[in-house]
Design an enzyme around this catalytic site. Structure first.
Site, PDB file in Angstrom:
ATOM      1  N   PHE A  58      89.331 -10.720  33.428  1.00  0.00           N
ATOM      2  CA  PHE A  58      89.494 -12.008  34.198  1.00  0.00           C
ATOM      3  C   PHE A  58      89.902 -13.017  33.364  1.00  0.00           C
ATOM      4  O   PHE A  58      89.654 -12.964  32.134  1.00  0.00           O
ATOM      5  CB  PHE A  58      87.912 -12.277  34.744  1.00  0.00           C
ATOM      6  CG  PHE A  58      88.033 -13.641  35.431  1.00  0.00           C
ATOM      7  CD1 PHE A  58      87.819 -13.838  36.658  1.00  0.00           C
ATOM      8  CD2 PHE A  58      87.719 -14.836  34.525  1.00  0.00           C
ATOM      9  CE1 PHE A  58      87.736 -15.021  37.225  1.00  0.00           C
ATOM     10  CE2 PHE A  58      87.524 -16.344  35.064  1.00  0.00           C
ATOM     11  CZ  PHE A  58      87.755 -16.336  36.307  1.00  0.00           C
ATOM     12  N   ASP A  62      77.398 -31.038  32.536  1.00  0.00           N
ATOM     13  CA  ASP A  62      78.065 -29.887  33.091  1.00  0.00           C
ATOM     14  C   ASP A  62      76.978 -29.409  34.002  1.00  0.00           C
ATOM     15  O   ASP A  62      75.960 -29.895  34.307  1.00  0.00           O
ATOM     16  CB  ASP A  62      78.004 -28.886  31.832  1.00  0.00           C
ATOM     17  CG  ASP A  62      78.395 -27.526  32.119  1.00  0.00           C
ATOM     18  OD1 ASP A  62      79.385 -27.454  33.029  1.00  0.00           O
ATOM     19  OD2 ASP A  62      77.919 -26.490  31.583  1.00  0.00           O
ATOM     20  N   ASN A  75      82.518 -24.545  25.938  1.00  0.00           N
ATOM     21  CA  ASN A  75      83.673 -25.421  26.929  1.00  0.00           C
ATOM     22  C   ASN A  75      83.131 -26.940  26.942  1.00  0.00           C
ATOM     23  O   ASN A  75      83.932 -27.643  27.437  1.00  0.00           O
ATOM     24  CB  ASN A  75      83.675 -24.890  28.223  1.00  0.00           C
ATOM     25  CG  ASN A  75      82.452 -24.686  29.038  1.00  0.00           C
ATOM     26  OD1 ASN A  75      81.423 -24.587  28.337  1.00  0.00           O
ATOM     27  ND2 ASN A  75      82.718 -24.819  30.257  1.00  0.00           N
ATOM     28  N   ARG A 115      77.672 -18.688  44.416  1.00  0.00           N
ATOM     29  CA  ARG A 115      78.677 -18.438  43.836  1.00  0.00           C
ATOM     30  C   ARG A 115      79.486 -17.233  44.661  1.00  0.00           C
ATOM     31  O   ARG A 115      79.028 -16.471  44.627  1.00  0.00           O
ATOM     32  CB  ARG A 115      78.736 -18.359  42.282  1.00  0.00           C
ATOM     33  CG  ARG A 115      78.196 -19.375  41.486  1.00  0.00           C
ATOM     34  CD  ARG A 115      77.538 -18.899  40.312  1.00  0.00           C
ATOM     35  NE  ARG A 115      78.622 -18.419  39.353  1.00  0.00           N
ATOM     36  CZ  ARG A 115      79.095 -19.409  38.384  1.00  0.00           C
ATOM     37  NH1 ARG A 115      78.600 -20.593  38.207  1.00  0.00           N
ATOM     38  NH2 ARG A 115      79.871 -19.006  37.491  1.00  0.00           N
ATOM     39  N   THR A 116      80.670 -17.274  45.030  1.00  0.00           N
ATOM     40  CA  THR A 116      81.161 -16.291  45.900  1.00  0.00           C
ATOM     41  C   THR A 116      82.172 -15.511  45.126  1.00  0.00           C
ATOM     42  O   THR A 116      83.008 -16.124  44.164  1.00  0.00           O
ATOM     43  CB  THR A 116      81.862 -16.844  47.030  1.00  0.00           C
ATOM     44  OG1 THR A 116      82.778 -17.821  46.941  1.00  0.00           O
ATOM     45  CG2 THR A 116      80.772 -17.643  47.994  1.00  0.00           C
ATOM     46  N   ASP A 154      83.336 -24.916  38.227  1.00  0.00           N
ATOM     47  CA  ASP A 154      83.173 -24.193  39.402  1.00  0.00           C
ATOM     48  C   ASP A 154      83.632 -24.898  40.857  1.00  0.00           C
ATOM     49  O   ASP A 154      84.488 -25.785  40.761  1.00  0.00           O
ATOM     50  CB  ASP A 154      81.497 -24.376  39.669  1.00  0.00           C
ATOM     51  CG  ASP A 154      81.026 -23.094  40.476  1.00  0.00           C
ATOM     52  OD1 ASP A 154      81.711 -22.183  41.168  1.00  0.00           O
ATOM     53  OD2 ASP A 154      79.910 -22.477  40.243  1.00  0.00           O
TER      54      ASP A 154
END
Length: 1096
Positions: free
Chosen positions: A593, A429, A837, A646-647, A728
């Site tokens: 979210f 991961d 996950n 990360r955007t 991601d």
């Protein structure tokens, strides 16, 4: 009449020429007067004993006891007394006298006497007589001890693990909870809770079953729960009580109302729930929509307040149990290889037995002889191998957990430590595994201007100026302290100044989130009294709780530039400006979210201006379609992703009161629908997500774990192919892969274009096929299409890549990729992760490693091995994995050699005597050979090592040899078989050739030489001596020498005290071992192994 079979031992020409004598013995006949213990005294040396036949009866072969007992022991002729007699004889007399005295005590038989019997008075008998019972059993309890020990060691570990699981289950099931009844509170066990019960759960107590949240002691009507044991996330989750029951005056009023909960059928998804709460005794009836925020799943923990819930799912219907898959029983590759070799040994056993019966000529009841041979040669099957391996695996696990260089490492599956040394594919991961999951705000982009870490002070100054201009207008009222630039937000066509845009962007980031400030040092009342503007909000006591570390990083950044989130409840949020003013906003709606929407939103009303604003932030792929046209978003998102950031895209939309009322009515109606609720709610929310004003683009960095780069470099040099599977985005995953050196700087990267059809996949695969030695980067959607149409071709191409990055991967996709690699390559896979996950991937892999990280311990608990840091994986594999495999390979082959050599001796012995199924060694000799005489030295091989740990870390290329399986292969197995045949033949033929008139001494000579040979072979196998190895060798030798005095049932004790015995044993042992030592020396000189080159 018994058939007389003259058996003439096979003798070499040299032996015949030397005129050596052979002793022949006779078994008793079948008649009633046969004497089993008869002995023949050897007469004059010139006696022609060769004419005396060896008589063996059918009864003798049928007898269950060993035929060898019927071979009488020859006695030694009296020798001349001299100096040798005084030295050796005196010592011999002293030892044998003591030993015979001990043996007589231990094995004293009851002397039979005449008796006087009183009629009708058995109690008058002076002596004790045996019970009048018949015993036809062949065995007693001690007979089964060796076999029972073999099974017990294997079963013991499983039994201990199962008992520990039972104790853990019992502890959880016995926890007491308060159950609310009409008569008040009663204590009830967790296992006795039923659907419909009203359960009270205190702070820091585990929730026992799936419940709907009815009431809380918190005034805000909400509470926090910790879900790290459910989804692997350590951040607290906010849960909301049903408003109808929360408004009730007292706890007992729950029984005074007529209400029920409708809950959907039990399902796997822990992130969704649909239900309704209905109160029928009110006019009109109250219907309240229930969602995931109203639920309390089992195995979570209450973090604040005391809650009351109604149980809706219990036992195996709870979300936590339904999401617990039964992991497969993992079997190591070494065990599978040993199973194949054991099958080959079984076939050899059957073949050898058939050959012996065939050479007998199938005379008489040949099937009986066949089974006798199967029993005689059964030592070919290494029964004790399972015991030695299981004990070895336990020792490896202990060594791993005691290694000070990898503290905190836990071995949870003790059956597969050798798998760590056979790995080819490493699937890892990204977030929390290669990175720390510690987010740091790095970049704010407004379209025309970008701010980095070195220019954050400019944002702080502009924000301070912006709010200081409005302070004089506040007129002492904190509620009206919003700057007048609010008016500009309703006119997006007017070009705003940079200061205004910075102000709007920072305010949007400070408002659009699900973060709640928590003040640890304050009481419950202080936490809920959010309406007082003059509270002392201590920055030292405040921590932020949210379901995403990204959101916490954003709120911490707004605090650093001057706009601080100080309080939040279900209906309001308060911000503190740089000048200390408190801005209050009413929260009208929150849209959390989800992985499907990839965005979250909030609708707030400014208390000072009554303006309603819809703020939204999310991934660029989700937000690019809902914001107004711009020409910079896509390009800047790519630039930030290439920097490893990360955007998140932040946007807003101003709403009028009419627009919001219309939306609220439609939204509430959609939430009450039972069928397709999710789709209907999403459709209503999407009606707001149109032509939103783009405010800013944020960039957050996820910092790399300690020593990730050198660890990945080491693993790649060790020959492992590393795949990164992450959820991601593609650009961020690619950047992390390069910055972590997962993809080396000299390698090219092939980004697999998005494909949606078979034709596109075909073209892209052809384009990829033309690339050589380049890393592959592919998204989860494209991967799904390729696997659907071209599974074999894609896996074949991907396996040729030095590194593969799969982005936007779902948890099920991760497990699917692992299984594909196992099926198509047959190689061993290892999965590494830190979150819930990653559990499916970890359990699917041949070897699963969990990291205790920010996302909780779920992956760590589900894994076979648990580490505290990613850098520890390097040592775990190249040191402990390599050592475990090589040690187990040596141990396994030596145990098989131990059985083969004694079976070879038995075959030679039977062949010499015309293929008679007579056992060579009896009773305790066989048990002792497999246990006290050779067990400790053989097991000490688990301490052997070819190179030092430091050398293995310095030269990870040594690990590559292990994947070829050369330490345990058909070649090495055949070499050990040939060694066993050679040594067994030498030992047996040597004993037969060297014996003189004392044939019974063949047993003593051959068995002693056998034990010495095994001890010397262990010394030959050892590569690096450990002091415990020397102790084991000396202890075993001492045990054997000491036991010789007690083995007068099998040996002639006076004979083994002579020098003749010593030199004969020494000669046979030297012949059996010396050639092997010479061959090993020559091989090491002519073709040295790789590790010897390093150690030299």
């Amino acid at each position: 009449m018994a058939e007389q079979i003259p058996l003439y031992p096979v003798r070499s020409a040299a032996a015949a020429a030397s005129g050596k004598r052979a002793a022949y013995f006779s078994a008793a006949g079948p008649g009633p007067g046969a004497e089993r213990s008869s002995r023949y005294q050897l007469e004059d040396e010139s006696a022609h004993l060769d004419e005396m036949p060896l008589m063996m009866s059918e009864e003798g072969f049928e007898n269950d006891e060993s035929d060898y007992h019927k071979l009488p022991r020859a006695r030694i002729m009296r020798r001349k007394r001299g100096l040798e007699w005084f030295v050796c004889g005196g010592l011999k007399f002293l030892c044998t006298s003591c030993c015979d005295w001990l043996i007589n005590i231990c094995q004293r038989k009851k002397e039979l006497k005449a008796r006087t019997v009183w009629l009708g008075y058995p109690e008058k008998c002076e002596e004790k007589h045996p019970r009048n019972s018949i015993k036809n059993q062949k065995y007693n309890v001690f007979t089964f001890i060796p076999g029972g020990f073999v099974l017990a060691v294997t079963i013991m570990r499983e039994a201990i693990d199962e008992f520990r699981r039972f104790q853990r289950d019992k502890e959880v099931n016995s926890q007491l909870y308060s159950k609310l009844t009409v008569r008040g509170k009663v204590q009830v066990k967790s296992s006795d809770i039923q659907v419909g019960d009203l359960i009270i759960v205190e702070k820091n107590q585990r929730i026992p079953s799936d419940m709907v949240f009815l009431r809380t002691s918190e005034k805000a009507g909400s509470c926090f729960i910790r879900t790290d044991q459910l989804d692997g996330e350590t951040d607290w989750k906010l849960k909301v009580a049903v408003s109808c029951t929360q408004r009730l005056p007292a706890l007992g009023d729950l029984f005074s109302i007529n209400a029920y909960v409708y809950a959907q059928k039990p399902q796997l998804d822990i992130h969704s729930f649909e239900g309704t709460f209905t109160r029928e005794d009110s006019d009109p009836p109250i219907h309240e929509s229930l969602s995931i925020e109203n639920t309390l799943w089992a195995s979570t923990v209450v973090a604040s307040g005391t809650i009351i819930g109604v149980v809706i799912y219990t036992g195996k219907e709870t979300r936590s149990v339904m999401n617990t898959s039964n992991p497969k029983n993992k079997v190591g590759l070494l065990d599978l290889e040993l199973n194949q070799l054991t099958k080959a040994l079984f076939l050899a056993l059957v073949a050898l037995s058939v050959v012996m019966v065939t050479l007998q000529g199938f005379s008489g009841p040949w099937y009986r002889s066949l089974f006798r041979f199967l029993l005689l040669f059964s030592y070919i099957i290494p029964i004790s191998l399972r015991v030695n391996l299981d004990m070895g695996k336990a020792a490896y696990g202990w060594m791993i957990m005691k290694d000070e260089n990898i503290p905190g490492t836990v071995v949870r599956t003790s059956t597969i430590p050798e798998e760590l040394g056979r790995l080819v594919y490493l699937l890892t991961d990204k977030t929390g595994t290669l990175t720390r999951n510690e987010m740091v705000f790095k970049r704010l982009h407004l379209g025309t201007v970008s701010y980095g870490t070195d220019t954050m002070d400019e944002i702080q100054n502009q924000l301070m100026n912006s709010y200081s201009q409005t302070q004089p207008q506040a007129s002492g009222n904190n509620a009206s302290s919003t700057p007048p630039r609010k008016a500009q937000s309703s006119a997006p066509k007017v070009r705003k100044s940079v200061s205004s845009r910075v102000h709007e962007a920072v305010k949007a980031v400070a408002l659009c989130h699900n973060v709640t400030p928590v003040y640890e040092a304050r009481g419950a009342a202080g936490e809920t009294e959010f309406t007082e503007a003059d509270q002392d909000f201590s920055d030292d006591n405040r921590t932020y709780q949210a379901s995403s570390p990204d959101e916490v990083a954003l709120v911490q950044w707004t605090e650093s530039v001057g706009l601080t989130l100080v309080n939040r409840d279900l209906t309001s949020m308060q911000l503190r400006t740089p000048s200390g003013q408190i801005l209050t906003y009413c929260i009208l709606q929150t849209f959390p979210f989800t992985s499907e929407s990839k965005r979250m939103g909030v609708i707030v009303r400014d208390e000072s201006t009554a303006e309603i604003t819809f703020y939204m932030k999310g991934a660029d792929v989700a937000m690019s379609t809902v914001v107004q046209y711009n020409d910079w978003l896509e390009e800047e998102c790519g630039n930030m992703a290439r920097e490893g950031l990360r955007t998140l895209v932040v946007a807003k939309r101003a709403l009028t009161d009419e627009q919001y009322q219309d939306f609220e009515n439609r939204y509430n109606q959609a939430k009450l629908s039972i069928h397709d609720r999710t789709l209907k709610v999403a459709a209503v929310v999407e009606s707001l997500e149109r032509e939103m004003e783009l405010l800013c683009l944020t960039g957050v960095e996820d910092q790399l774990q300690t020593d990730v780069r050198p660890t990945l470099e080491m693993l790649r040099n060790a020959g492992l192919k590393i795949w990164m599977l992450t959820g991601d985005k593609l650009e961020t995953a690619t950047c992390i892969a390069k910055s972590s050196h997962l993809v080396s700087r000299t390698q090219d990267t092939h980004v697999f274009r998005p494909v949606t059809s078979r034709g596109e996949a075909h073209l892209e695969l052809n384009a990829f096929r033309r690339k050589h030695d380049c890393a592959l980067v592919i998204s989860g959607d494209s991967l799904e299409v390729c696997l659907k149409y071209y599974e074999h071709e894609f896996v074949e191409l991907a396996c040729q890549c030095p590194a593969v990055v799969c982005c936007r991967c779902a948890p099920t996709q991760k497990a699917h990729i692992v299984k594909l690699l196992q099926q198509h390559t047959g190689r061993r896979t290892c999965a590494i992760g830190d979150g819930g996950n990653d559990v499916s991937m970890i359990q699917a892999a041949d070897c699963g490693i969990g990291i205790e990280g920010k996302e909780g311990r779920q992956a760590s608990l589900a894994a076979d091995f648990s580490v505290s840091q990613f850098k520890h994986i390097g040592r775990l594999l190249v040191v402990h994995g390599r050592s475990s495999y090589k040690r187990s390979a040596a141990l396994s082959q030596f145990v098989m050699h131990r059985g083969l050599i004694i079976s070879t001796m038995q075959a030679v012995f039977s062949s010499v005597f015309y293929f008679a199924s007579v056992p060579l060694y009896q009773g305790f000799l066989m048990v002792g050979y497999a246990t006290v005489y050779t067990m400790f030295p053989v097991f000490s091989l688990v301490l052997d090592q070819d190179v030092k740990p430091e050398m293995a870390m310095l030269y990870p290329e040594l690990y590559k040899d292990l994947t070829k399986g050369r330490s345990l292969s058909c070649k090495t197995f055949l070499v050990w078989v040939l060694i066993s045949i050679y040594q067994g033949g030498i030992l047996m033929f040597g004993a037969l050739v060297l014996f003189e008139s004392e044939f019974v001494h063949v047993v003593a000579i051959s068995f002693t030489a056998l034990v010495l040979t095994e001890l010397l072979m262990v010394a030959l196998t050892v590569r690096t001596w450990h002091w415990l190895m020397a102790v084991a060798e000396l202890l075993s030798l001492g045990c054997y020498v000491a036991s010789l005095a007690f083995l007068n049932q099998y040996f002639d004790v006076p004979f083994i005290m002579t020098m003749t015995f010593v030199w004969k044993v020494s000669a046979i042992t030297v012949v059996s071992c010396l050639p092997l030592y010479i061959l090993k020396y020559l091989k090491r000189k002519l073709s040295p192994p790789s590790y010897s080159k390093l150690s030299s």
